[in-house]
Design a protein around this motif. Sequence first.
Motif, PDB file in Angstrom:
ATOM      1  N   ALA A 190     -11.920  27.266  14.671  1.00 42.02           N
ATOM      2  CA  ALA A 190     -11.142  26.064  14.983  1.00 42.02           C
ATOM      3  C   ALA A 190     -10.888  25.229  13.728  1.00 42.02           C
ATOM      4  N   ILE A 191     -11.955  24.957  12.992  1.00 42.88           N
ATOM      5  CA  ILE A 191     -11.853  23.990  11.893  1.00 42.88           C
ATOM      6  C   ILE A 191     -11.140  24.597  10.677  1.00 42.88           C
ATOM      7  N   ILE A 216      -9.913  15.607   7.162  1.00 45.14           N
ATOM      8  CA  ILE A 216     -10.571  15.955   8.430  1.00 45.14           C
ATOM      9  C   ILE A 216     -11.566  14.852   8.766  1.00 45.14           C
ATOM     10  N   ILE A 217     -11.648  14.521  10.058  1.00 46.69           N
ATOM     11  CA  ILE A 217     -12.636  13.522  10.492  1.00 46.69           C
ATOM     12  C   ILE A 217     -13.638  14.197  11.416  1.00 46.69           C
ATOM     13  N   THR A 218     -14.924  13.958  11.142  1.00 46.45           N
ATOM     14  CA  THR A 218     -15.963  14.472  12.031  1.00 46.45           C
ATOM     15  C   THR A 218     -17.021  13.384  12.179  1.00 46.45           C
ATOM     16  N   SER A 219     -18.168  13.722  12.767  1.00 46.76           N
ATOM     17  CA  SER A 219     -19.217  12.713  12.888  1.00 46.76           C
ATOM     18  C   SER A 219     -20.448  13.176  12.127  1.00 46.76           C
ATOM     19  N   ALA A 220     -21.358  12.237  11.948  1.00 41.03           N
ATOM     20  CA  ALA A 220     -22.566  12.531  11.165  1.00 41.03           C
ATOM     21  C   ALA A 220     -23.584  13.331  11.977  1.00 41.03           C
ATOM     22  N   ILE A 221     -23.353  13.481  13.273  1.00 40.32           N
ATOM     23  CA  ILE A 221     -24.394  14.101  14.119  1.00 40.32           C
ATOM     24  C   ILE A 221     -23.987  15.472  14.646  1.00 40.32           C
ATOM     25  N   GLU A 222     -22.966  16.068  14.051  1.00 41.32           N
ATOM     26  CA  GLU A 222     -22.508  17.379  14.526  1.00 41.32           C
ATOM     27  C   GLU A 222     -23.558  18.464  14.300  1.00 41.32           C
ATOM     28  N   HIS A 223     -23.398  19.546  15.018  1.00 39.28           N
ATOM     29  CA  HIS A 223     -24.187  20.760  14.792  1.00 39.28           C
ATOM     30  C   HIS A 223     -23.830  21.293  13.397  1.00 39.28           C
ATOM     31  N   HIS A 224     -24.752  22.033  12.797  1.00 36.40           N
ATOM     32  CA  HIS A 224     -24.477  22.536  11.445  1.00 36.40           C
ATOM     33  C   HIS A 224     -23.297  23.507  11.400  1.00 36.40           C
ATOM     34  N   LEU A 260      -7.077  16.881  11.420  1.00 30.93           N
ATOM     35  CA  LEU A 260      -8.005  17.311  12.473  1.00 30.93           C
ATOM     36  C   LEU A 260      -9.125  16.295  12.666  1.00 30.93           C
ATOM     37  N   ILE A 261      -9.432  16.054  13.958  1.00 30.70           N
ATOM     38  CA  ILE A 261     -10.646  15.314  14.313  1.00 30.70           C
ATOM     39  C   ILE A 261     -11.536  16.324  15.023  1.00 30.70           C
ATOM     40  N   PHE A 315      -7.263  17.718  17.838  1.00 34.01           N
ATOM     41  CA  PHE A 315      -8.624  17.344  18.218  1.00 34.01           C
ATOM     42  C   PHE A 315      -9.399  18.580  18.671  1.00 34.01           C
ATOM     43  N   HIS A 316     -10.488  18.862  17.958  1.00 31.56           N
ATOM     44  CA  HIS A 316     -11.397  19.951  18.348  1.00 31.56           C
ATOM     45  C   HIS A 316     -12.710  19.340  18.828  1.00 31.56           C
ATOM     46  N   THR A 317     -13.286  19.912  19.887  1.00 29.48           N
ATOM     47  CA  THR A 317     -14.622  19.486  20.283  1.00 29.48           C
ATOM     48  C   THR A 317     -15.544  20.689  20.420  1.00 29.48           C
ATOM     49  N   ASP A 318     -16.726  20.566  19.827  1.00 29.47           N
ATOM     50  CA  ASP A 318     -17.778  21.558  20.000  1.00 29.47           C
ATOM     51  C   ASP A 318     -18.427  21.209  21.346  1.00 29.47           C
ATOM     52  N   ALA A 319     -18.076  22.001  22.359  1.00 29.04           N
ATOM     53  CA  ALA A 319     -18.562  21.708  23.714  1.00 29.04           C
ATOM     54  C   ALA A 319     -19.673  22.681  24.122  1.00 29.04           C
ATOM     55  N   VAL A 320     -20.328  23.269  23.116  1.00 28.91           N
ATOM     56  CA  VAL A 320     -21.358  24.284  23.410  1.00 28.91           C
ATOM     57  C   VAL A 320     -22.422  23.738  24.361  1.00 28.91           C
TER      58      VAL A 320
END
Length: 391
Positions: free
Chosen positions: A79-80, A94-102, A144-145, A174-179
Motif C-alpha cells: 500500500a505505502i 506522507i503522513i502517518t502516526s507515531a504509534i503505527e506497527h513497524h 498518502l495518509i 488514505f491507507h489504514t492498517d486494519a490488521v
Amino acid sequence: MRKVYLDNNATTRMREEALEAMLPYYKEIYGNASSVHEFGRTARIAIDGARKKVADLLGTSSVEEVFFTSGGTEADNFAIKGVAHALKAKGDHIITSAIEHHAVLNTCKFLEKEGYKVTYVKVGKDALVDLDELKKAITPKTILITIMYANNEVGTIEPIEEIGKIAKEKGVYFHTDAVQAVAKLPFEARNLNVDLLSMSGHKIYGPKGIGALYIRKGTKITQLFHGGHHEMGKRAGTENVAGIVGLGKAAELARKELGEENRKLKELRDYLYKGIVSKIQDVRLNGHPEKRLPNTLNVGFKYLEGESIVLNLDMEGIAVSTGSACTSGSLEPSHVLTAMGVDPAETQGSIRFSLGRDNTKEDMDYVLGVLGPIIKRLREMSPLYDGRKQT
Ligand SMILES: *Cc1c(COP(=O)(O)O)cnc(C)c1O
C-alpha cells in the motif's frame, strides 16, 4: 499445568475449520491456479470463493478490490510503497502516526531514505491521533495518509471515518492498517472513505503467511512484486491456494461470529481488569478506556520490569507480552507508550493481555490467582518500590 494463552494480538491459534478447509489443497487439489487443466481450474475456483468471503468481511461488494498478499506486513508495504511510487510526480509527502506497527513505520523510514518526506503525527495520552495536527500537516505535496485502525499494543481505536473524510476533502489517498480491527470491529470498507486497507490471516484465527490488501477501484498503485499476471496483474507470484482458502474460511466464520464474540471478549477482559484493580495497587490502564478493542487490556504495574512479569507468568503457563511481539526482547521502551507520554518508569512495567476465542472465565480466575503473588514478590525485590505500600 494449566495453559492460558493471552497473546492473541501477536497471533491466534488457527481454528479447526480453517485447517480442515486447507488440507485438500495440500493433498489432492495441488494444481497451479493459473493452469488451464482441471487441477488448475479447481484451485482457481477455490481462490475466487475465498476472495468473495474476504470481500464480504471487509465490506466491499467488489471482489476486484481484494488482493491476496503474504500477510499484513506485505499488505502495508504494498500500500505505502505502491502509492508513493505511483504518485511520485504529484508529491513526496506522507503522513502517518507515531504509534503505527513497524510494518508501517519502517516502510515510511525506508521511503525517507528514498527522498520522501514523512510527518509522524502525535497522539494523546489515550493514543488517539491528534486530528488538528493531522489536518495541519497536509500540504499540496501530500500523497498518502496512513493511520492504523486499531493499535496492537494498547487497543485504542482511531477515528478512521473522520480521517477518511479529511483525506477525501483534500484529495489525498488514505491507507489504514486494519490488521487488529478486522474480525474485531464491525465496519464496511465501502463506507469508510479508505482507499487501501490491510489485513492478516493469522490475527483472525486463520493461517500465517497470508493476508490481503483492499484497494479501492481506480486507486493508482505500483506493484511491489513483478512477474506473472497473478492477482489481476497487481501482485506476481503463484498463489498460496491453501493459505487463501484458510483465510477465506476464517473470514467467513469471523463475519458470522463477530457480534457475539465481541460481547464475550469484552466481558472477560473487563472481568480481568476489575480483578486486577481489586487485588493489586499502583496499576494503570494504558489506552483509551472505551474506544478500545474488545479483547485488549494493557496494564502498567508500577515499580516493575515488564519482562520479569512476562517470564514469571510464563512459568505458570500464562502467555502475555510487553507491547508488541516484534519489539519484545529488545528491552527498548515501547514506542507506543512513549508516544502516549507515559512516564518512562511506568512504560517498563506494562503488560498486554490480549484475549481470544478460546479464553474462559476460569482462565481469568487462574490468571488473577497467580498474578497478585507474582507482582507482590517482584515488588518486594524492586529497588524502585517503596515498601511501606502493600500490594
Ligand atoms: C501483526 C500485525 C501486522 C503484521 O502482520 P503479519 O501478517 O504478521 O505480517 C501489521 N500490523 C499490525 C497492526 C499487526 O498487529
